[in-house]
Write a protein that holds these residues in place. Structure first.
Motif, PDB file in Angstrom:
ATOM      1  N   VAL A  76       0.845  -1.199   0.000  1.00  0.00           N
ATOM      2  CA  VAL A  76       0.000   0.000   0.000  1.00  0.00           C
ATOM      3  C   VAL A  76       0.875   1.242   0.000  1.00  0.00           C
ATOM      4  O   VAL A  76       0.646   2.195  -0.756  1.00  0.00           O
ATOM      5  N   LEU A  98      -6.839   5.620   0.911  1.00  0.00           N
ATOM      6  CA  LEU A  98      -7.290   4.288   1.296  1.00  0.00           C
ATOM      7  C   LEU A  98      -7.600   4.321   2.780  1.00  0.00           C
ATOM      8  O   LEU A  98      -6.706   4.507   3.610  1.00  0.00           O
ATOM      9  N   ASN A 100      -9.080   1.844   4.744  1.00  0.00           N
ATOM     10  CA  ASN A 100      -8.728   0.599   5.413  1.00  0.00           C
ATOM     11  C   ASN A 100      -8.845  -0.542   4.420  1.00  0.00           C
ATOM     12  O   ASN A 100      -9.300  -0.354   3.283  1.00  0.00           O
ATOM     13  N   TYR A 101      -8.448  -1.716   4.852  1.00  0.00           N
ATOM     14  CA  TYR A 101      -8.576  -2.907   4.009  1.00  0.00           C
ATOM     15  C   TYR A 101      -8.821  -4.112   4.893  1.00  0.00           C
ATOM     16  O   TYR A 101      -8.595  -4.080   6.116  1.00  0.00           O
ATOM     17  N   SER A 102      -9.294  -5.195   4.274  1.00  0.00           N
ATOM     18  CA  SER A 102      -9.460  -6.460   4.991  1.00  0.00           C
ATOM     19  C   SER A 102      -9.111  -7.602   4.050  1.00  0.00           C
ATOM     20  O   SER A 102      -9.293  -7.488   2.829  1.00  0.00           O
ATOM     21  N   LEU A 108      -9.145  -9.649  -1.004  1.00  0.00           N
ATOM     22  CA  LEU A 108      -8.651  -8.406  -0.427  1.00  0.00           C
ATOM     23  C   LEU A 108      -9.651  -7.295  -0.740  1.00  0.00           C
ATOM     24  O   LEU A 108      -9.917  -6.996  -1.909  1.00  0.00           O
ATOM     25  N   THR A 109     -10.229  -6.699   0.287  1.00  0.00           N
ATOM     26  CA  THR A 109     -11.193  -5.612   0.127  1.00  0.00           C
ATOM     27  C   THR A 109     -10.515  -4.296   0.472  1.00  0.00           C
ATOM     28  O   THR A 109     -10.013  -4.125   1.588  1.00  0.00           O
ATOM     29  N   LEU A 110     -10.485  -3.376  -0.482  1.00  0.00           N
ATOM     30  CA  LEU A 110      -9.877  -2.065  -0.293  1.00  0.00           C
ATOM     31  C   LEU A 110     -10.992  -1.028  -0.190  1.00  0.00           C
ATOM     32  O   LEU A 110     -11.829  -0.915  -1.085  1.00  0.00           O
ATOM     33  N   ASN A 111     -10.995  -0.264   0.889  1.00  0.00           N
ATOM     34  CA  ASN A 111     -12.054   0.703   1.153  1.00  0.00           C
ATOM     35  C   ASN A 111     -11.492   2.126   1.047  1.00  0.00           C
ATOM     36  O   ASN A 111     -10.667   2.540   1.871  1.00  0.00           O
ATOM     37  N   VAL A 144      -9.479  -9.089  -5.660  1.00  0.00           N
ATOM     38  CA  VAL A 144      -9.497  -7.779  -5.008  1.00  0.00           C
ATOM     39  C   VAL A 144     -10.842  -7.134  -5.306  1.00  0.00           C
ATOM     40  O   VAL A 144     -11.340  -7.213  -6.431  1.00  0.00           O
ATOM     41  N   PHE A 146     -13.162  -3.396  -4.580  1.00  0.00           N
ATOM     42  CA  PHE A 146     -13.042  -1.999  -4.170  1.00  0.00           C
ATOM     43  C   PHE A 146     -14.360  -1.541  -3.537  1.00  0.00           C
ATOM     44  O   PHE A 146     -15.445  -1.886  -4.008  1.00  0.00           O
TER      45      PHE A 146
END
Length: 315
Positions: A76, A98, A100-102, A108-111, A144, A146
């Motif tokens: 990141v 960005l 946060n992510y999980s 992989l979830t990118l918020n 991934v 988004f």
């Protein structure tokens, strides 16, 4: 089976031009994980300064590779940092943050913050391609997705984009793309027992320089990406050529195609390709070959085309 030009016209209505003049300069279209024995095998992807394509730079991961969180945090940071070469742009930069992510079950979830929605269509898909292709090299990341402040992102037409893998972004290496388009394909994969076919619908963004028939077969090879259907052919199979003449689609594979790694019948594997390709209105029959040989033995089954669509094998 009824095939008309109206069907073709309806299909093309689904093709959504996203942007023009994109030049892709990366060197691999495979989403397979590369060997980590060579540190230079890993790449971080950036957007070129003219915002017409994505480029890659060799990158050596410093974090403990067994610590997924640390590796993702490091990447990141790399994707947020403007590279030394001024002709490259970081895909997570400027006003885009960005939040946060999980990571769960290799998804992989990118918020991102709401500023993400203000990106133009061209730069948005380039940024997204660079980010997805970077993270999908990790063994712990297959897909991934988004989000913007917890809400899944949508395309220009309001459709949720959903999970993406490296092969979501299809292109011809080293060739200028006149249009980068989106199409919904009807693909055929195996049922759980491997004795019947089940249809799977998939939206794919692709380079219009690639024939849709080749694109569809590549998607069959890559697998169903769903738990309601199963692969039919060896995922390492390579397409050597795809040609269409007088309604017949000729597909030549390399010898890897003969090594079956899936628990399916020969007919299911065969017709997963034939039924998929004959979804296109200009294809009535399919001829398969391996290294140019039109007759070959596949799982104790002699294949010698042409073959027409077989709906009896569809569940």
């Amino acid at each position: 089976m009824i095939k008309t030009m109206n069907k073709r016209q309806l299909l093309y209505k689904r093709i959504m031009p996203v942007f023009i003049g994109m030049l892709i300069m990366v060197t691999s279209v495979s989403c397979e994980k590369k060997s980590r024995d060579d540190s230079s095998a890993f790449k971080v992807y950036y957007v070129n300064s003219s915002e017409t394509g994505i480029v890659s730079e060799n990158y050596e991961i410093q974090s403990d590779k067994s610590d997924s969180k640390a590796v993702i945090n490091e990447l990141v940071t790399a994707l947020e940092t403007m590279p030394d070469r001024l002709q490259y742009e970081a895909p997570i930069a400027g006003d885009i943050k960005l939040l946060n992510y999980s990571l769960k079950d290799k998804l992989l979830t990118l918020n991102f913050d709401r500023k993400y929605n203000e990106l133009g269509r061209t730069i948005e898909i380039l940024d997204r391609a660079a980010i997805v292709r970077t993270f999908c090299q990790l063994d712990d990341v297959e897909y991934v997705t988004f989000q913007v402040e917890g809400t899944p992102i949508t395309d220009h037409y309001g459709s949720v984009i959903g999970n993406m893998s490296a092969d979501t972004f299809i292109y011809n290496v080293g060739k200028e793309i006149s249009t980068y388009e989106k199409i919904e394909l009807k693909l055929y994969f195996a049922n759980e027992s491997g004795t019947k076919l089940v249809p799977v619908y998939r939206s794919v963004v692709y380079n219009s320089n690639i024939s849709m028939e080749r694109l569809a077969v590549e998607q069959v090879i890559s697998g169903p990406n769903t738990d309601v259907a199963f692969p039919t052919v060896n995922k390492d199979s390579k397409i050597k050529s795809v040609n269409i003449k007088d309604g017949v689609c000729y597909i030549d594979f390399d010898s890897t195609f003969l090594t079956q790694t899936q628990n399916v019948s020969a007919e299911v594997a065969l017709y997963s390709i034939v039924n998929t390709v004959t979804e296109f209105s200009d294809v009535n029959k399919v001829v398969l070959s391996v290294n140019g040989e039109p007759s070959f033995t596949f799982m104790d089954f002699m294949i010698s085309g042409p073959y027409e669509r077989n709906l009896d094998i569809v569940e």
